[in-house]
Scaffold this motif. Structure first.
Motif, PDB file in Angstrom:
ATOM      1  N   SER A 161       0.823  -1.213   0.000  1.00  0.00           N
ATOM      2  CA  SER A 161       0.000   0.000   0.000  1.00  0.00           C
ATOM      3  C   SER A 161       0.854   1.259   0.000  1.00  0.00           C
ATOM      4  O   SER A 161       0.451   2.295  -0.530  1.00  0.00           O
ATOM      5  CB  SER A 161      -0.916  -0.005   1.218  1.00  0.00           C
ATOM      6  N   ASP A 162       2.049   1.179   0.597  1.00  0.00           N
ATOM      7  CA  ASP A 162       2.907   2.367   0.646  1.00  0.00           C
ATOM      8  C   ASP A 162       3.504   2.683  -0.716  1.00  0.00           C
ATOM      9  O   ASP A 162       3.872   3.812  -0.989  1.00  0.00           O
ATOM     10  CB  ASP A 162       4.051   2.140   1.650  1.00  0.00           C
ATOM     11  N   ALA A 163       3.658   1.670  -1.495  1.00  0.00           N
ATOM     12  CA  ALA A 163       4.338   1.874  -2.778  1.00  0.00           C
ATOM     13  C   ALA A 163       3.486   1.335  -3.917  1.00  0.00           C
ATOM     14  O   ALA A 163       3.966   0.594  -4.766  1.00  0.00           O
ATOM     15  CB  ALA A 163       5.693   1.188  -2.754  1.00  0.00           C
ATOM     16  N   LEU A 164       2.239   1.702  -3.901  1.00  0.00           N
ATOM     17  CA  LEU A 164       1.338   1.193  -4.932  1.00  0.00           C
ATOM     18  C   LEU A 164       1.510   2.039  -6.204  1.00  0.00           C
ATOM     19  O   LEU A 164       0.910   3.083  -6.364  1.00  0.00           O
ATOM     20  CB  LEU A 164      -0.104   1.258  -4.425  1.00  0.00           C
ATOM     21  N   LEU A 165       2.375   1.560  -7.049  1.00  0.00           N
ATOM     22  CA  LEU A 165       2.725   2.373  -8.220  1.00  0.00           C
ATOM     23  C   LEU A 165       1.548   2.577  -9.162  1.00  0.00           C
ATOM     24  O   LEU A 165       1.502   3.543  -9.896  1.00  0.00           O
ATOM     25  CB  LEU A 165       3.873   1.705  -8.980  1.00  0.00           C
ATOM     26  N   TYR A 166       0.591   1.650  -9.077  1.00  0.00           N
ATOM     27  CA  TYR A 166      -0.561   1.794  -9.976  1.00  0.00           C
ATOM     28  C   TYR A 166      -1.314   3.088  -9.664  1.00  0.00           C
ATOM     29  O   TYR A 166      -1.805   3.762 -10.551  1.00  0.00           O
ATOM     30  CB  TYR A 166      -1.492   0.590  -9.799  1.00  0.00           C
ATOM     31  N   ASN A 167      -1.390   3.395  -8.384  1.00  0.00           N
ATOM     32  CA  ASN A 167      -2.180   4.560  -7.977  1.00  0.00           C
ATOM     33  C   ASN A 167      -1.337   5.715  -7.471  1.00  0.00           C
ATOM     34  O   ASN A 167      -1.876   6.653  -6.881  1.00  0.00           O
ATOM     35  CB  ASN A 167      -3.167   4.160  -6.879  1.00  0.00           C
ATOM     36  N   ILE A 168      -0.063   5.653  -7.688  1.00  0.00           N
ATOM     37  CA  ILE A 168       0.787   6.725  -7.172  1.00  0.00           C
ATOM     38  C   ILE A 168       0.365   8.067  -7.767  1.00  0.00           C
ATOM     39  O   ILE A 168       0.029   8.154  -8.948  1.00  0.00           O
ATOM     40  CB  ILE A 168       2.282   6.440  -7.454  1.00  0.00           C
ATOM     41  N   GLU A 169       0.321   9.083  -6.906  1.00  0.00           N
ATOM     42  CA  GLU A 169      -0.096  10.414  -7.365  1.00  0.00           C
ATOM     43  C   GLU A 169       1.066  11.381  -7.219  1.00  0.00           C
ATOM     44  O   GLU A 169       1.634  11.512  -6.136  1.00  0.00           O
ATOM     45  CB  GLU A 169      -1.299  10.904  -6.557  1.00  0.00           C
ATOM     46  N   ILE A 170       1.391  12.040  -8.302  1.00  0.00           N
ATOM     47  CA  ILE A 170       2.470  13.033  -8.293  1.00  0.00           C
ATOM     48  C   ILE A 170       1.935  14.298  -8.959  1.00  0.00           C
ATOM     49  O   ILE A 170       1.467  14.245 -10.104  1.00  0.00           O
ATOM     50  CB  ILE A 170       3.712  12.521  -9.055  1.00  0.00           C
ATOM     51  N   PRO A 171       1.949  15.412  -8.246  1.00  0.00           N
ATOM     52  CA  PRO A 171       1.422  16.645  -8.854  1.00  0.00           C
ATOM     53  C   PRO A 171       2.202  17.001 -10.121  1.00  0.00           C
ATOM     54  O   PRO A 171       3.428  17.011 -10.100  1.00  0.00           O
ATOM     55  CB  PRO A 171       1.625  17.706  -7.769  1.00  0.00           C
ATOM     56  N   PRO A 172       1.486  17.283 -11.199  1.00  0.00           N
ATOM     57  CA  PRO A 172       2.181  17.679 -12.435  1.00  0.00           C
ATOM     58  C   PRO A 172       2.739  19.092 -12.306  1.00  0.00           C
ATOM     59  O   PRO A 172       2.360  19.822 -11.384  1.00  0.00           O
ATOM     60  CB  PRO A 172       1.082  17.615 -13.495  1.00  0.00           C
ATOM     61  N   PRO A 173       3.635  19.506 -13.205  1.00  0.00           N
ATOM     62  CA  PRO A 173       4.165  20.879 -13.165  1.00  0.00           C
ATOM     63  C   PRO A 173       3.042  21.908 -13.243  1.00  0.00           C
ATOM     64  O   PRO A 173       2.003  21.658 -13.867  1.00  0.00           O
ATOM     65  CB  PRO A 173       5.057  20.952 -14.404  1.00  0.00           C
ATOM     66  N   GLU A 174       3.261  23.057 -12.619  1.00  0.00           N
ATOM     67  CA  GLU A 174       2.196  24.064 -12.516  1.00  0.00           C
ATOM     68  C   GLU A 174       1.763  24.617 -13.870  1.00  0.00           C
ATOM     69  O   GLU A 174       0.604  24.959 -14.060  1.00  0.00           O
ATOM     70  CB  GLU A 174       2.671  25.214 -11.622  1.00  0.00           C
ATOM     71  N   ASP A 175       2.713  24.728 -14.791  1.00  0.00           N
ATOM     72  CA  ASP A 175       2.364  25.331 -16.086  1.00  0.00           C
ATOM     73  C   ASP A 175       1.712  24.337 -17.044  1.00  0.00           C
ATOM     74  O   ASP A 175       1.342  24.699 -18.155  1.00  0.00           O
ATOM     75  CB  ASP A 175       3.611  25.937 -16.743  1.00  0.00           C
ATOM     76  N   SER A 176       1.562  23.105 -16.582  1.00  0.00           N
ATOM     77  CA  SER A 176       1.011  22.084 -17.473  1.00  0.00           C
ATOM     78  C   SER A 176      -0.434  22.403 -17.876  1.00  0.00           C
ATOM     79  O   SER A 176      -0.797  22.303 -19.049  1.00  0.00           O
ATOM     80  CB  SER A 176       1.073  20.723 -16.777  1.00  0.00           C
ATOM     81  N   TRP A 177      -1.248  22.804 -16.885  1.00  0.00           N
ATOM     82  CA  TRP A 177      -2.653  23.091 -17.188  1.00  0.00           C
ATOM     83  C   TRP A 177      -2.784  24.270 -18.154  1.00  0.00           C
ATOM     84  O   TRP A 177      -3.624  24.260 -19.048  1.00  0.00           O
ATOM     85  CB  TRP A 177      -3.454  23.352 -15.916  1.00  0.00           C
ATOM     86  N   GLU A 178      -1.931  25.278 -17.974  1.00  0.00           N
ATOM     87  CA  GLU A 178      -2.010  26.454 -18.856  1.00  0.00           C
ATOM     88  C   GLU A 178      -1.779  26.047 -20.313  1.00  0.00           C
ATOM     89  O   GLU A 178      -2.473  26.523 -21.215  1.00  0.00           O
ATOM     90  CB  GLU A 178      -0.981  27.492 -18.427  1.00  0.00           C
ATOM     91  N   SER A 179      -0.812  25.161 -20.521  1.00  0.00           N
ATOM     92  CA  SER A 179      -0.531  24.717 -21.898  1.00  0.00           C
ATOM     93  C   SER A 179      -1.714  23.946 -22.468  1.00  0.00           C
ATOM     94  O   SER A 179      -2.108  24.163 -23.617  1.00  0.00           O
ATOM     95  CB  SER A 179       0.702  23.814 -21.914  1.00  0.00           C
ATOM     96  N   ILE A 180      -2.282  23.070 -21.650  1.00  0.00           N
ATOM     97  CA  ILE A 180      -3.424  22.271 -22.128  1.00  0.00           C
ATOM     98  C   ILE A 180      -4.612  23.175 -22.411  1.00  0.00           C
ATOM     99  O   ILE A 180      -5.261  23.081 -23.453  1.00  0.00           O
ATOM    100  CB  ILE A 180      -3.785  21.193 -21.085  1.00  0.00           C
ATOM    101  N   SER A 181      -4.885  24.072 -21.457  1.00  0.00           N
ATOM    102  CA  SER A 181      -6.041  24.959 -21.588  1.00  0.00           C
ATOM    103  C   SER A 181      -5.927  25.832 -22.835  1.00  0.00           C
ATOM    104  O   SER A 181      -6.912  26.063 -23.539  1.00  0.00           O
ATOM    105  CB  SER A 181      -6.150  25.824 -20.328  1.00  0.00           C
ATOM    106  N   ALA A 182      -4.707  26.316 -23.084  1.00  0.00           N
ATOM    107  CA  ALA A 182      -4.504  27.171 -24.268  1.00  0.00           C
ATOM    108  C   ALA A 182      -4.775  26.397 -25.554  1.00  0.00           C
ATOM    109  O   ALA A 182      -5.254  26.964 -26.534  1.00  0.00           O
ATOM    110  CB  ALA A 182      -3.087  27.710 -24.271  1.00  0.00           C
ATOM    111  N   LYS A 183      -4.477  25.095 -25.539  1.00  0.00           N
ATOM    112  CA  LYS A 183      -4.679  24.296 -26.760  1.00  0.00           C
ATOM    113  C   LYS A 183      -6.136  23.900 -26.960  1.00  0.00           C
ATOM    114  O   LYS A 183      -6.612  23.817 -28.101  1.00  0.00           O
ATOM    115  CB  LYS A 183      -3.803  23.050 -26.711  1.00  0.00           C
TER     116      LYS A 183
END
Lengths: 183, 150
Positions: free
Chosen positions: B35-57
């Protein structure tokens, strides 16, 4: 393991179909951390992971009207992310060159310190795998695809998938050993 | 015989080094699935500017929409104005009443501009009086002028 299409997801999906930017951001904020984890597992570095994540979400928003609320919404998103990661490496021709990997020596000792490994450390070790090995390892060990399915997805033989998975295991074993001795 | 074959096979595998012991991999798999290292469900915040790039597209800037809307509106206004002008001209040209009204309005405007406010009236005896006398008056004038010169 995967969430079904809850009412909140249903609202988000409907909002995204209508092109509502607030709902698009809500969807992104809900699923992007987990999907970025998937991207990092398939990508060798953060830049590639970021590209895969962006391409995946653009596909998700463009095709969200095709989602049928029969299966898991998260599963649908994950499939798009995994497929995008595979496409990404196909474009770069990174799914070849498995034979270039040097054969590792057999490690007799069991990796006793594995239980001390954090998820992020293990993620880093997986990221250090050569691209082809990493893809097969992710698809088989983590996503749960069979070797036959992997062969179809990657357009390789089932036997090739098996051998690459075996080599991925050796590679991981070596890396984990190095990690343990490095501490 | 079989044991000998297995022995040779194991020796070759050892030399090849391609197969790790099962227990090693078992440990790896356990680690992946804890459960501590469940790679299937591991959550890592994406870079902050990622949403801006997606939203612009996925959502092009609104200003472009507005600009496009304004441009298209102006084009429609131009077309509408051209159509109105053509309809007015054709109606005026082919309808006699409207044509006369139009011509009269134009004429009146010119005439009014050129004429004094008080209309000029000819003397009444000009047409009724003897034309000869008027001719005489006209021809006499040089005589009187010649006399005065004398």
């Amino acid at each position: 393991m995967e969430s079904n299409l809850f009412e909140a997801d249903s609202d988000i999906v409907e909002g995204c179909i209508l092109g509502n930017p607030r709902m698009q951001k809500a969807l992104y904020e809900k699923f992007s951390p987990k999907m970025y984890g998937v991207c990092l597992r398939y990508a060798g570095n953060e830049d590639d992971a970021k590209d895969i994540l962006q391409d995946s979400f653009i596909k998700i928003f463009k095709n969200i009207s095709r989602f049928k609320a029969i299966g898991s919404f998260e599963g649908w998103i994950r499939r798009i992310v995994v497929n995008t990661a595979i496409e990404h490496f196909r474009k770069k021709n990174n799914l070849t060159a498995f034979n270039e990997i040097t054969e590792e020596k057999k490690e007799d000792e069991a990796a006793n310190g594995l239980d001390k490994l954090e998820a992020k450390e293990l993620m880093a070790i997986i990221q250090s795998l050569p691209n082809g090995y990493r893809t097969v390892f992710n698809l088989y060990a983590i996503e749960g695809y069979t070797h036959k399915e992997i062969g179809e997805i990657l357009n390789i033989n089932e036997g090739t998938s098996k051998s690459q998975y075996a080599r991925a295991k050796i590679w991981l074993q070596e890396k984990i050993k190095d990690h343990r001795y490095g501490e | 015989m079989e044991s000998r074959t297995n022995e040779i096979l194991n020796q070759k595998l050892d030399a090849f080094g391609a197969t790790p012991p099962d227990d090693v991999w078992d440990n790896i798999e356990k680690n992946i699935q804890t459960s501590d290292a469940l790679l299937y469900n591991i959550e890592i915040p994406p870079p902050e500017d990622s949403w801006e790039s997606i939203s612009a597209k996925i959502n092009p800037p609104k200003s472009q929409h507005l600009k496009f809307g304004r441009t298209s509106n102006l084009q429609w206004l131009k077309y509408a104005a051209i159509i109105i002008v053509i309809l007015t001209i054709s109606t005026t040209a082919f309808n006699p009443n409207m044509r006369n009204t139009f011509i009269n309005s134009l004429d009146n405007a010119n005439i009014k501009a050129s004429l004094p406010e008080k209309p000029y009236q000819l003397p009444k005896n000009v047409l009724t009086s003897d034309s000869a006398s008027s001719h005489k008056n006209f021809t006499n004038k040089p005589d009187s002028q010649s006399k005065s010169f004398k």
